[in-house]
Design a protein around this motif. Structure first.
Motif, PDB file in Angstrom:
ATOM      1  N   GLU A  23       1.736  -1.324   4.366  1.00  0.00           N
ATOM      2  CA  GLU A  23       0.743  -0.339   4.547  1.00  0.00           C
ATOM      3  C   GLU A  23       0.920  -0.065   6.222  1.00  0.00           C
ATOM      4  O   GLU A  23       0.837   0.982   6.705  1.00  0.00           O
ATOM      5  CB  GLU A  23      -0.461  -0.491   4.052  1.00  0.00           C
ATOM      6  CG  GLU A  23      -0.464  -0.452   2.607  1.00  0.00           C
ATOM      7  CD  GLU A  23      -2.116  -0.827   1.914  1.00  0.00           C
ATOM      8  OE1 GLU A  23      -2.732  -1.667   2.611  1.00  0.00           O
ATOM      9  OE2 GLU A  23      -2.511  -0.132   1.075  1.00  0.00           O
TER      10      GLU A  23
ATOM     11  N   ARG B 200       0.422  -3.791   0.165  1.00  0.00           N
ATOM     12  CA  ARG B 200      -0.245  -3.586  -1.341  1.00  0.00           C
ATOM     13  C   ARG B 200       0.714  -3.664  -2.268  1.00  0.00           C
ATOM     14  O   ARG B 200       1.999  -3.657  -1.871  1.00  0.00           O
ATOM     15  CB  ARG B 200      -0.761  -2.172  -1.315  1.00  0.00           C
ATOM     16  CG  ARG B 200      -0.009  -1.249  -1.246  1.00  0.00           C
ATOM     17  CD  ARG B 200      -0.472   0.361  -1.491  1.00  0.00           C
ATOM     18  NE  ARG B 200       0.219   1.211  -1.221  1.00  0.00           N
ATOM     19  CZ  ARG B 200       1.265   1.714  -2.190  1.00  0.00           C
ATOM     20  NH1 ARG B 200       1.416   1.152  -3.264  1.00  0.00           N
ATOM     21  NH2 ARG B 200       2.122   2.765  -2.043  1.00  0.00           N
TER      22      ARG B 200
ATOM     23  N   VAL C  42       6.050  -5.594  -2.885  1.00  0.00           N
ATOM     24  CA  VAL C  42       4.928  -5.105  -2.174  1.00  0.00           C
ATOM     25  C   VAL C  42       5.661  -3.999  -1.302  1.00  0.00           C
ATOM     26  O   VAL C  42       6.730  -4.036  -1.015  1.00  0.00           O
ATOM     27  CB  VAL C  42       4.071  -6.154  -1.352  1.00  0.00           C
ATOM     28  CG1 VAL C  42       3.339  -7.096  -2.382  1.00  0.00           C
ATOM     29  CG2 VAL C  42       5.017  -6.879  -0.425  1.00  0.00           C
TER      30      VAL C  42
ATOM     31  N   GLU D  87       2.974  -0.671  -7.806  1.00  0.00           N
ATOM     32  CA  GLU D  87       2.539  -0.394  -9.179  1.00  0.00           C
ATOM     33  C   GLU D  87       3.685   0.480 -10.008  1.00  0.00           C
ATOM     34  O   GLU D  87       4.040   1.373  -9.506  1.00  0.00           O
ATOM     35  CB  GLU D  87       1.210   0.347  -9.284  1.00  0.00           C
ATOM     36  CG  GLU D  87       0.035  -0.278  -8.400  1.00  0.00           C
ATOM     37  CD  GLU D  87      -1.188   0.451  -8.201  1.00  0.00           C
ATOM     38  OE1 GLU D  87      -1.233   1.711  -8.806  1.00  0.00           O
ATOM     39  OE2 GLU D  87      -1.948   0.244  -7.569  1.00  0.00           O
TER      40      GLU D  87
ATOM     41  N   ALA E 110      -3.381  -8.629   2.287  1.00  0.00           N
ATOM     42  CA  ALA E 110      -3.721  -7.811   1.119  1.00  0.00           C
ATOM     43  C   ALA E 110      -4.978  -7.759   1.169  1.00  0.00           C
ATOM     44  O   ALA E 110      -5.864  -8.587   0.873  1.00  0.00           O
ATOM     45  CB  ALA E 110      -2.770  -7.973   0.088  1.00  0.00           C
ATOM     46  N   ALA E 111      -5.553  -6.494   0.253  1.00  0.00           N
ATOM     47  CA  ALA E 111      -6.858  -6.129   0.067  1.00  0.00           C
ATOM     48  C   ALA E 111      -7.369  -7.160  -1.289  1.00  0.00           C
ATOM     49  O   ALA E 111      -8.586  -7.561  -1.553  1.00  0.00           O
ATOM     50  CB  ALA E 111      -7.177  -4.779  -0.287  1.00  0.00           C
TER      51      ALA E 111
END
Length: 168
Positions: free
Chosen positions: A153, A164, A150, A167, A140-141
């Motif tokens: 991506e 990612r 999560v 949210e 992940a970033a």
């Protein structure tokens, strides 16, 4: 009546043998371009013989029918049972057109972090591929804590994905 019961029991024995020797008689109709495809299989023969025997025994014992009437009734019931077995087995054999799941199918799915994902490193996520839980290495970033939900991506390799956090 004893002969009919013998046929019924013999059909059950053939059915038990068909579980072990499935497909032995399938090659009989192979040279006829599928004309007898599956119609001479052991389960079909077992269904025919059992239905003939038990129906003949019922016709003789319960209805008091003669041997000829009981035999004709048993043949009719056996033909019906054999045909139903043949149709059912054909329906089961047709079930298999779904493509195998691929790793690319994971893109866009959600999962849960099993091992925390550090910044710039790998952790582990639990994803579901074709309904089966599969653990993948995840990158992940930003760091993601254990237990977080999560989204995938992209698929990096056969065993790793880029994720990612969701949210909410």
């Amino acid at each position: 009546m004893e002969w009919f019961l013998g046929f019924g029991i013999a059909g059950l024995i053939v059915l038990a043998l068909s579980l072990v020797f499935d497909g032995v008689l399938e090659s009989v109709g192979g040279g006829l371009d599928g004309f007898l495809d599956g119609f001479l299989s052991l389960p079909v023969i077992a269904g025919f013989v059992s239905a003939l025997g038990f129906t003949g025994a019922l016709a003789t014992g319960a209805a008091g029918a003669g041997t000829v009437v009981a035999t004709l009734t048993g043949i009719a019931a056996g033909a019906l049972a054999g045909w139903a077995t043949w149709r059912f087995s054909r329906a089961l054999l047709r079930d298999g057109d779904a493509p195998a799941p691929r790793g690319e199918d994971l893109t866009g799915t959600s999962g849960a972090v099993v091992t925390a994902i550090p910044a710039g490193g790998y952790g582990e996520v639990l994803l579901y591929l074709a309904g089966q839980p599969v653990k993948y290495a995840a990158k992940a970033a930003a760091p993601v804590e254990r237990g977080a939900e999560v989204w995938v991506e992209s698929v990096l390799s056969a065993t790793s994905v880029a994720v990612r956090p969701v949210e909410r």
